[in-house]
Design a protein around this motif. Structure first.
Motif, short mmCIF file in Angstrom:
data_model
loop_
_atom_site.label_atom_id
_atom_site.label_comp_id
_atom_site.label_asym_id
_atom_site.label_seq_id
_atom_site.Cartn_x
_atom_site.Cartn_y
_atom_site.Cartn_z
N ALA A 98 0.83 -1.21 0.00
CA ALA A 98 0.00 0.00 0.00
C ALA A 98 0.86 1.26 0.00
CB ALA A 98 -0.94 -0.01 1.20
N TYR B 90 -4.09 0.45 -4.80
CA TYR B 90 -2.81 0.96 -4.29
C TYR B 90 -2.00 1.68 -5.37
CZ TYR B 90 -3.66 -2.21 -0.30
OH TYR B 90 -4.19 -2.87 0.78
N THR C 190 -12.02 -3.88 7.68
CA THR C 190 -11.55 -2.62 8.25
C THR C 190 -12.70 -2.04 9.04
OG1 THR C 190 -10.03 -2.17 6.44
CG2 THR C 190 -10.82 -0.27 7.62
N ASN D 14 -0.67 1.89 11.65
CA ASN D 14 -0.39 2.99 10.71
C ASN D 14 0.63 3.99 11.27
OD1 ASN D 14 -3.72 2.65 10.81
ND2 ASN D 14 -2.78 2.22 8.83
N VAL E 1 1.48 -2.10 12.96
CA VAL E 1 2.03 -0.96 13.72
C VAL E 1 1.02 0.19 13.77
CG1 VAL E 1 4.44 -1.59 13.31
CG2 VAL E 1 3.34 0.05 11.78
N LYS F 129 -2.97 -7.25 9.14
CA LYS F 129 -2.54 -5.98 8.56
C LYS F 129 -2.53 -4.90 9.64
CE LYS F 129 -7.18 -4.81 6.91
NZ LYS F 129 -7.61 -3.51 7.42
N ARG G 245 -8.27 6.27 13.82
CA ARG G 245 -7.77 5.88 12.49
C ARG G 245 -8.39 6.76 11.40
NH1 ARG G 245 -7.68 3.76 7.71
NH2 ARG G 245 -6.89 1.68 7.23
N SER H 167 4.22 -6.68 6.84
CA SER H 167 4.97 -5.46 7.07
C SER H 167 4.36 -4.41 6.14
CB SER H 167 6.44 -5.69 6.67
OG SER H 167 7.06 -4.46 6.37
N GLY H 168 4.23 -3.17 6.63
CA GLY H 168 3.74 -2.09 5.77
C GLY H 168 4.86 -1.12 5.45
N LYS I 151 -6.49 -7.93 -4.56
CA LYS I 151 -7.86 -7.66 -4.13
C LYS I 151 -8.63 -7.03 -5.29
CE LYS I 151 -5.77 -6.25 0.21
NZ LYS I 151 -4.54 -5.54 -0.18
N1 LIG Z 1 -8.42 -2.84 3.68
C1 LIG Z 1 -7.32 -3.45 3.34
O1 LIG Z 1 -7.37 -4.39 2.63
C2 LIG Z 1 -6.00 -2.99 3.86
C3 LIG Z 1 -5.94 -1.83 4.64
C4 LIG Z 1 -4.73 -1.45 5.13
C5 LIG Z 1 -3.60 -2.22 4.87
N2 LIG Z 1 -3.67 -3.34 4.10
C6 LIG Z 1 -2.45 -4.14 3.80
O2 LIG Z 1 -1.65 -4.28 4.95
C7 LIG Z 1 -0.35 -3.73 4.72
C8 LIG Z 1 0.19 -3.12 6.00
O3 LIG Z 1 -0.71 -2.17 6.51
P1 LIG Z 1 -0.43 -0.60 6.60
O4 LIG Z 1 0.79 -0.25 5.86
O5 LIG Z 1 -1.69 0.11 6.23
O6 LIG Z 1 -0.28 -0.36 8.15
P2 LIG Z 1 0.96 -0.49 9.14
O7 LIG Z 1 1.83 -1.62 8.76
O8 LIG Z 1 0.34 -0.46 10.49
O9 LIG Z 1 1.69 0.94 8.95
C9 LIG Z 1 2.75 1.12 8.06
C10 LIG Z 1 3.14 2.58 8.09
O10 LIG Z 1 3.73 2.89 9.36
C11 LIG Z 1 4.77 3.84 9.16
N3 LIG Z 1 6.05 3.45 9.81
C12 LIG Z 1 6.88 4.27 10.47
N4 LIG Z 1 7.95 3.62 10.90
C13 LIG Z 1 7.81 2.34 10.50
C14 LIG Z 1 8.60 1.18 10.65
N5 LIG Z 1 9.77 1.15 11.31
N6 LIG Z 1 8.14 0.05 10.11
C15 LIG Z 1 6.96 0.04 9.44
N7 LIG Z 1 6.17 1.10 9.28
C16 LIG Z 1 6.60 2.26 9.81
C17 LIG Z 1 5.02 3.93 7.67
O11 LIG Z 1 4.60 5.23 7.36
P3 LIG Z 1 5.62 6.28 6.68
O12 LIG Z 1 5.63 5.90 5.25
O13 LIG Z 1 5.00 7.57 6.98
O14 LIG Z 1 6.95 6.11 7.33
C18 LIG Z 1 4.14 2.87 7.02
O15 LIG Z 1 3.48 3.35 5.86
C19 LIG Z 1 -0.55 -2.75 3.57
O16 LIG Z 1 0.63 -2.51 2.83
C20 LIG Z 1 -1.57 -3.49 2.75
O17 LIG Z 1 -0.94 -4.48 1.94
C21 LIG Z 1 -4.85 -3.73 3.61
#
Ligand SMILES: NC(=O)c1ccc[n+]([C@@H]2O[C@H](COP(=O)([O-])OP(=O)(O)OC[C@H]3O[C@@H](n4cnc5c(N)ncnc54)[C@H](OP(=O)(O)O)[C@@H]3O)[C@@H](O)[C@H]2O)c1
Length: 313
Positions: A7, A55, A159, A217, A215, A212, A307, A266-267, A79
Motif C-alpha cells: 500500500a 494501491y 476494516t 499505521n 504498527v 494488517k 484511524r 509489514s507495511g 484484491k
Molecule cells: N483494507 C485493506 O485491505 C487494507 C488496509 C490497510 C492495509 N492493508 C495491507 O496491509 C499492509 C500493512 O498495513 P499498513 O501499511 O496500512 O499499516 P501499518 O503496517 O500499520 O503501517 C505502516 C506505516 O507505518 C509507518 N512506519 C513508520 N515507521 C515504521 C517502521 N519502522 N516500520 C513500518 N512502518 C513504519 C510507515 O509510514 P511512513 O511511510 O510515513 O513512514 C508505514 O506506511 C498494507 O501494505 C496493505 O498491503 C490492507
C-alpha cells in the motif's frame, strides 16, 4: 517470516502519522525506491506480497518486478473493489473509490489475473455489510468460479470497528453448498486486539489469517500528538532496548505470537523500515511481556475513530 504489503509502495501519499509532510519525490524516483524495497524484501527472504488495484501503481510495479524473478515460491495476494483515483496528486481530496459490483470484479480481474500462477489469494477489498457484497449472488458465484478455475483461495479484508461482525458473516457464506472464503485479512495490533475472540475459530476451520496494520499505521511510534499512548511508547521502547531491536519488531512479534499460524504483513515504505521490521524473526517475547503489551488494548470504536482522523501524507 513476514509478508510485505504494498500500500505504501504504490502511492506516494498514504494514511499515516508522518511528520515530514514536505518531501514529495517525483513519481519516477518514488517508483525506483519502491522497486528497491521489493528487491530487498526478496533478498531478505520475503516470499508473500500483498497488493491491490486501489494501491496506485503497486500492482503494476509488482508485476514488473515479478518478471525479474523465476521463483515458483513467490506468492501474491491481491484484491478487487477499490479504484485509485488520486492520480499521484499530493493535494487530491479523494484517493480511492469503493465499488463492490460484479462489473468492478470482472474489470479488475482482467488486470490482476496477470499475477497467475503466483496469484494465490484473491480478496474482496474491505468487505462491509453496507455494500451488500456478502449477499451479492452474482459476485459470490463469480468468485467461486475463479476459485475452482485457478485453484485460488478466496478471501476478504476487513476494516472498521465491526470487523468481527463482517468476519462472522463471511465465514458462513456458501456457494453450491461449499464455504466460499478461506482467507481473512484483518487489522490486529496492540491497540485493536478484537480479533483474538475469533482467531481460534478461524484457525480450527483451517482458514488463513493475515494480519494488517500491525504498527497501527505508525501510531506505535512516539509522537507528541498522541500523548495518551506515552505509557505504551515507554513500554515498547524498554522492550525494544532489552531485545536489541526496533519497537516495530516488538509490535510485529506481538501479532505473530498471539495469532498462531498467521501471516503478518509489514507495511514498510522504505528499506530501513523493512530491515527493522524483519528483526522480529530474531526475538521471542515472554508470556509476561505479551501480557504487559495486551494491557494497552483500546476499544475498537476508539481505535477506528482515531484511524479515521489520520491524514494521507
Ligand atoms: N483494507 C485493506 O485491505 C487494507 C488496509 C490497510 C492495509 N492493508 C495491507 O496491509 C499492509 C500493512 O498495513 P499498513 O501499511 O496500512 O499499516 P501499518 O503496517 O500499520 O503501517 C505502516 C506505516 O507505518 C509507518 N512506519 C513508520 N515507521 C515504521 C517502521 N519502522 N516500520 C513500518 N512502518 C513504519 C510507515 O509510514 P511512513 O511511510 O510515513 O513512514 C508505514 O506506511 C498494507 O501494505 C496493505 O498491503 C490492507
Amino acid at each position: 517470516m513476514l509478508g510485505l504489503g504494498t500500500a505504501a509502495l504504490g502511492r506516494p501519499q498514504y494514511i499515516n502519522i508522518r511528520k515530514d509532510k514536505t518531501s514529495h519525490p517525483t513519481l519516477e524516483k518514488f517508483k525506483q525506491e519502491s522497486f528497491k524495497v521489493l528487491e530487498k524484501a526478496y533478498q531478505l527472504g520475503v516470499r508473500y506480497f500483498d497488493t491491490a488495484p486501489g494501491y496506485g501503481l503497486a500492482e503494476d510495479l509488482l508485476l514488473q518486478w515479478l518478471q525479474t524473478k523465476n521463483d515458483p515460491s513467490l506468492q501474491i495476494a491481491t484484491k478487487w473493489g477499490y479504484t485509485y483515483v488520486a492520480n499521484f496528486d499530493a493535494n487530491a481530496k479523494v484517493h480511492e473509490v469503493k465499488e463492490h459490483s460484479i462489473e468492478k470484479l470482472k474489470e479488475q480481474w482482467q488486470v490482476s489475473q496477470a499475477f497467475l500462477p503466483h496469484l494465490k489469494i484473491y480478496q474482496i477489498h474491505s468487505a462491509t455489510l453496507e455494500t451488500g457484497v456478502l449477499n451479492n449472488t452474482k459476485v459470490l458465484q463469480q468468485l467461486a468460479f475463479l476459485k475452482k478455475e485457478h485453484g485460488l483461495q478466496i478471501g476478504i479484508t476487513t476494516t472498521g470497528s465491526n470487523q468481527l461482525e463482517v468476519l462472522k458473516k463471511a465465514v458462513d457464506v456458501s456457494v453450491a453448498g461449499e464455504q466460499l472464503f478461506n482467507s481473512f485479512q484483518i487489522t490486529y495490533n496492540i491497540l485493536d486486539q478484537s480479533l483474538e475472540t475469533m482467531a481460534n475459530t478461524l484457525i480450527r476451520q483451517d482458514k488463513k489469517v493475515i494480519i494488517k496494520e500491525a504498527v497501527a499505521n505508525g501510531r506505535m511510534f512516539r509522537n507528541n500528538n498522541y500523548n495518551h499512548y506515552s505509557k505504551l511508547y515507554h513500554t515498547l521502547e524498554t522492550l525494544a532496548a532489552k531485545h536489541q531491536v526496533g519497537l516495530d519488531a516488538i509490535a510485529l512479534k506481538f501479532c505473530q505470537q498471539n495469532i498462531k499460524n498467521s501471516m503478518v504483513l509489514s507495511g514498510a515504505s522504505t528499506i530501513e523500515q523493512l530491515q527493522s521490521n524483519l528483526q522480529a524473526a530474531k526475538i521471542t517475547l515472554s508470556e509476561e511481556e505479551i501480557n504487559l503489551l495486551k494491557s494497552f488494548k483500546t476499544s475498537p470504536n476508539f481505535y477506528w475513530q482515531e484511524r479515521k482522523e489520520l491524514a494521507w501524507n
